[in-house]
Design an enzyme around this catalytic site. Structure first.
Site, PDB file in Angstrom:
ATOM      1  NE  ARG A 235     -11.496   9.936 -65.035  1.00 24.68           N
ATOM      2  CZ  ARG A 235     -12.609   9.378 -64.561  1.00 24.68           C
ATOM      3  NH1 ARG A 235     -13.042   8.236 -65.095  1.00 24.68           N
ATOM      4  NH2 ARG A 235     -13.282   9.944 -63.581  1.00 24.68           N
TER       5      ARG A 235
ATOM      6  CE  LYS B 257     -15.001  14.039 -64.191  1.00 26.56           C
ATOM      7  NZ  LYS B 257     -16.355  13.569 -64.587  1.00 26.56           N
TER       8      LYS B 257
END
Length: 296
Positions: A231, A267
């Site tokens: 991420r 996320k």
């Protein structure tokens, strides 16, 4: 009798002498043949032994190219069951993802570039350059995990020998490696007249390492630390190296300059404060590093 000599006896003696000579000749020929065969067999055995040694060395090298050295040694031991699942828990592993987000725009299938082959050839050269940098002694803590498309994944601190929990050299090595990758891609751009961008994410934490597959075994790592590192790449800034606070806490006291990017929506993790690694600071290690807030 002929001249007082028994002719039959003389003939028999001659026959015996000739027979003995023939037997000796035959034995000599058989011995010579045996020696020759023995020499040939020994020569063949030596050649087969050398071939086996060369094949074993080739297999070891091939396995070493597929798996990390310590994992390859695990599977080369005769007392290990090949069907046994290899896995291990690794603490404080530094994980890096480096991607070239605009490579998909560069890749086109045209007759002029051999239906895209030349594009892949350049990508292969870039990945090979990244691999070559890892051969430098300062990056001995780092292990390449895999490359998927235009994304390169590496980790440091996977073994006790490459994990430094006091000086965190496996983390600083990863920071140096990330900076070196950015420099290398700039070099590629200059010499290939391209404008490739790199985006890098780094995180640290516990992972599970293991080998999946029997026919085509693949070494990989799993865990939350890996997901967050990914991420850091996907939510990162083009041309920058985005790191988590855990990585920042280590690097900021070891002579590296980092700036605070701010709050980033990640996320599966929610909002996270992330930092951008700018390079090696002119300030001495363990000094206070300034933090500059920039827009997310």
């Amino acid at each position: 009798y002929l001249c007082g000599v028994d002719v039959d006896q003389s003939f028999m003696d001659l026959v015996m002498v000739i027979g003995a000579f023939c037997c000796l000749s035959l034995l000599s020929h058989q011995a010579e043949s045996t020696y020759r065969l023995d020499f040939i067999w020994k020569l063949q055995a030596q050649e087969e032994k050398e071939d086996m040694e060369h094949l074993e060395a080739y297999n070891k090298k091939l396995l070493g190219n597929i798996l990390p050295e310590h994992v390859a040694q695990h599977f080369l031991r005769n007392d290990k069951n090949s069907d046994e699942l290899y896995h291990e828990q690794c603490e404080s592993v530094c994980v890096m993802f480096a991607s070239i987000p605009n490579f998909s725009e560069f890749y086109v299938e045209l007759e002029g570039n051999n239906e895209g082959v030349e594009c892949l050839r350049l990508l292969n050269e870039i990945i090979a350059d990244f691999d070559e940098i890892l051969s430098e002694d300062q990056f001995k803590y780092i292990e390449k995990i895999k490359s998927t498309g235009s994304t390169y994944m590496a980790a440091s601190g996977l073994t006790a020998a490459t994990r430094d929990l006091r000086g965190y050299r496996h983390v600083t090595a990863m920071a140096d490696y990330a900076l070196k990758l950015r420099e290398q891609l700039l070099y590629v751009n200059v010499h290939s007249f391209n404008t490739f961008n790199i985006r890098i994410g780094i995180n640290i934490g516990p992972v599970v390492a293991g080998v999946i597959g029997a026919r085509k075994p693949q070494y990989d790592i799993w865990g939350n630390a890996v997901n967050v590192a990914s991420r850091m790449d996907s939510t990162g800034v083009v041309g920058e190296i985005q790191v988590t606070k855990e990585v920042y806490d280590i690097l900021s006291t070891r002579g590296y300059k980092l700036i605070c990017r701010g709050i980033v929506a990640v996320k599966g993790k929610g909002d996270m404060i992330t930092y951008l690694l700018k390079g090696v600071s002119s300030c001495p290690p363990n000094s206070t590093t300034d933090i500059y807030a920039v827009s997310p």
